[in-house]
Design a protein around this motif. Structure first.
Motif, PDB file in Angstrom:
ATOM      1  N   ARG A   1       9.324 -41.587 -10.002  1.00  0.00           N
ATOM      2  CA  ARG A   1       8.568 -42.324  -9.210  1.00  0.00           C
ATOM      3  C   ARG A   1       7.353 -41.571  -9.016  1.00  0.00           C
ATOM      4  NH1 ARG A   1       6.872 -39.036  -5.819  1.00  0.00           N
ATOM      5  NH2 ARG A   1       8.296 -38.124  -4.178  1.00  0.00           N
TER       6      ARG A   1
ATOM      7  N   GLU B   1       4.521 -41.229  -5.173  1.00  0.00           N
ATOM      8  CA  GLU B   1       3.846 -41.921  -3.981  1.00  0.00           C
ATOM      9  C   GLU B   1       2.698 -42.187  -4.028  1.00  0.00           C
ATOM     10  OE1 GLU B   1       2.664 -38.977  -1.071  1.00  0.00           O
ATOM     11  OE2 GLU B   1       4.946 -39.165  -0.377  1.00  0.00           O
TER      12      GLU B   1
ATOM     13  N   SER C   1      10.581 -36.995  -8.859  1.00  0.00           N
ATOM     14  CA  SER C   1      12.110 -37.386  -8.389  1.00  0.00           C
ATOM     15  C   SER C   1      12.720 -37.706  -9.389  1.00  0.00           C
ATOM     16  CB  SER C   1      11.752 -38.091  -7.380  1.00  0.00           C
ATOM     17  OG  SER C   1      11.111 -37.962  -6.877  1.00  0.00           O
TER      18      SER C   1
ATOM     19  N   ASP D   1      12.576 -41.682  -1.944  1.00  0.00           N
ATOM     20  CA  ASP D   1      11.830 -41.241  -3.521  1.00  0.00           C
ATOM     21  C   ASP D   1      13.118 -42.526  -4.233  1.00  0.00           C
ATOM     22  OD1 ASP D   1      10.716 -39.589  -3.122  1.00  0.00           O
ATOM     23  OD2 ASP D   1      11.502 -37.892  -3.162  1.00  0.00           O
TER      24      ASP D   1
ATOM     25  N   SER E   1      12.790 -45.394  -7.103  1.00  0.00           N
ATOM     26  CA  SER E   1      13.033 -45.545  -8.659  1.00  0.00           C
ATOM     27  C   SER E   1      14.640 -46.641  -8.519  1.00  0.00           C
ATOM     28  CB  SER E   1      14.706 -44.349  -8.595  1.00  0.00           C
ATOM     29  OG  SER E   1      14.963 -44.090  -9.797  1.00  0.00           O
TER      30      SER E   1
ATOM     31  N   GLY F   1       2.823 -36.581  -3.589  1.00  0.00           N
ATOM     32  CA  GLY F   1       4.344 -35.495  -3.459  1.00  0.00           C
ATOM     33  C   GLY F   1       4.432 -34.451  -1.799  1.00  0.00           C
TER      34      GLY F   1
END
Length: 428
Positions: free
Chosen positions: A62, A64, A161, A208, A212, A381
């Motif tokens: 993933r 952010e 992640s 996270d 996902s 992150g």
């Protein structure tokens, strides 16, 4: 399930390329690369466990997009799954065990009659599997034994992640093999957080796992952390002629535990002045109305980090709205504002204990210098070390990649795509 030899033949003959292209947002050459990867995984499964019937599962890493350090304060987040993933080839097991081999790691065996957390397993793959099994069972779902070979290209330490992708693929296997695929992606994400918190020993948030498991671009409201509100934002970012680049600045995460921990603790120090546990319980208007009253009662950085939280929440809303209204340039503007706020107010770009070590700041400075109107960049992150994120015009990606890899080394700039699928069964 499908016989592994038949599945291998279909892959070799290109019969499944369309499925792979859809999942990975891939062109013909990329789909062929994925096909070869899947064939290698199937071969390895047969070497380990023998031939037979299998299913194949996938869970993505993933990224952010908005909401830098907001989830732990019950704020808003915009995140997305990417086209790097964890893939598992899975077959049934006659013994009451989960036997799993991850590429590059020692085999793991979990007895399903022993599902309590073990302190000796903290920080291990076994802990995550055992925690997912226990969580599934406690939530009323069926679990059962299986054998699996797992391979992943989700980059470790790059803020994408890999642990969440592993948790998601295990949860998706349980859902697919034993529950007719009926365990929701949101519940799988919650169980992934449970496994990581209680069994793995890492007090992570839920962003996270949610990105996902759910897939695509997700807008998440953590006001109720036990049951977060999740909205999928369907958006074809590839149609905008921009690529998502994640640059690994090679900063070490060693000795940064305190830096990461101070962000939520300082935000909570401010919240406590309002009689609250976290900032998400305080209306932004109330915070600013009482700012002069609370100023000086906690550190100035704590106040700045609180300011970042409130404005970042608003930016997440605006980012989601911009995508929904197809205002991509407006979206990019807000991404840039988010990065600026992280640098100035959240202050998670470098450690105050090692001020001469600032690879993220260098990466951002170089990116801003060469991108100009060709893209935007921000910290990615947790910060302090690790990666930056950039949205770069397609035609400028080779030059951007060349410039950043000239500083941080070959292979440090990863050109990714947003994947519209979360955890799923690929083939059966």
């Amino acid at each position: 399930m499908k016989n592994v030899d038949l599945l291998m033949q279909e892959l070799r003959n290109g019969l499944l390329d369309g499925r792979l292209a859809e999942i990975y947002a891939a062109n013909e050459n990329e789909a062929e690369t994925q096909s070869i990867r899947y064939q290698e995984a199937l071969k390895r499964y047969v070497e380990l466990f023998g031939a037979g019937d299998v299913e194949v599962y996938s869970a993505p890493g993933r990224t952010e997009i908005g909401g830098n350090h907001t989830d732990h304060q019950r704020g808003l987040v915009l995140a997305a799954s990417v086209n790097l993933d964890t893939v598992a080839v899975v077959g049934h097991n006659r013994e009451n065990k989960i036997e799993l081999v991850s590429e590059g790691y020692k085999p793991v065996s979990i007895d399903l009659s022993e599902l309590e957390a073990k302190e000796s397993e903290y920080g291990t793959t076994a802990a995550l599997i055992r925690g997912m099994a226990k969580g599934m069972k406690e939530h009323g779902h069926e679990i059962g034994p299986f054998r699996a070979y797992v391979t992943s290209n989700v980059l470790n330490g790059a803020g994408l992640s890999s642990s969440a992708a592993f948790e998601t693929v295990i949860g998706t296997i349980f859902s697919g093999l034993f529950n007719q695929g009926k365990v929701s992606p949101v519940e799988i994400a919650i169980l992934g957080q449970y496994a990581e918190n209680v069994y793995f020993g890492k007090p992570c948030g839920l962003m996270d796992q949610m990105a996902s498991s759910v897939g695509s671009i997700v807008y998440i409201d953590f006001k109720n952390p036990g049951s977060p509100a999740v909205e999928k934002v369907e958006y074809d970012m590839g149609s905008k002629e921009y690529c998502l680049c994640i640059v690994d600045t090679k900063g070490s995460h060693a000795d940064l535990t305190d830096d990461y921990a101070r962000i939520p603790s300082e935000m909570k120090e401010v919240a406590a002045l309002f009689g609250c546990e976290v900032l998400g319980e305080i209306p932004e208007t109330v915070f600013y109305e009482r700012l002069s009253e609370i100023y000086g009662k906690t550190g100035n950085r704590s106040v700045l980090r609180a300011m970042h939280f409130f404005r970042e929440n608003e930016r997440v809303k605006k980012e989601a709205e911009a995508l929904k209204s197809d205002d991509f340039q407006g979206f990019l503007k807000i991404v840039k504002e988010s990065g600026d706020s992280s640098f100035k107010y959240l202050q998670n770009i470098y450690s105050n204990h090692d001020e001469q070590n600032q690879p993220i700041a260098v990466g951002l400075a170089v990116s801003e210098k060469i991108l100009q109107e060709k893209g935007v960049c921000r910290v990615h992150g947790g910060g302090f070390a690790g990666t930056i994120q950039a949205f770069v015009k397609n035609e400028f990606v080779p030059e951007y990649k060349r410039a950043l890899e000239g500083i941080f080394g070959e292979g440090t700039c990863h050109v990714l795509k947003i994947r519209k699928y979360g955890g799923l069964k690929v083939f059966a």
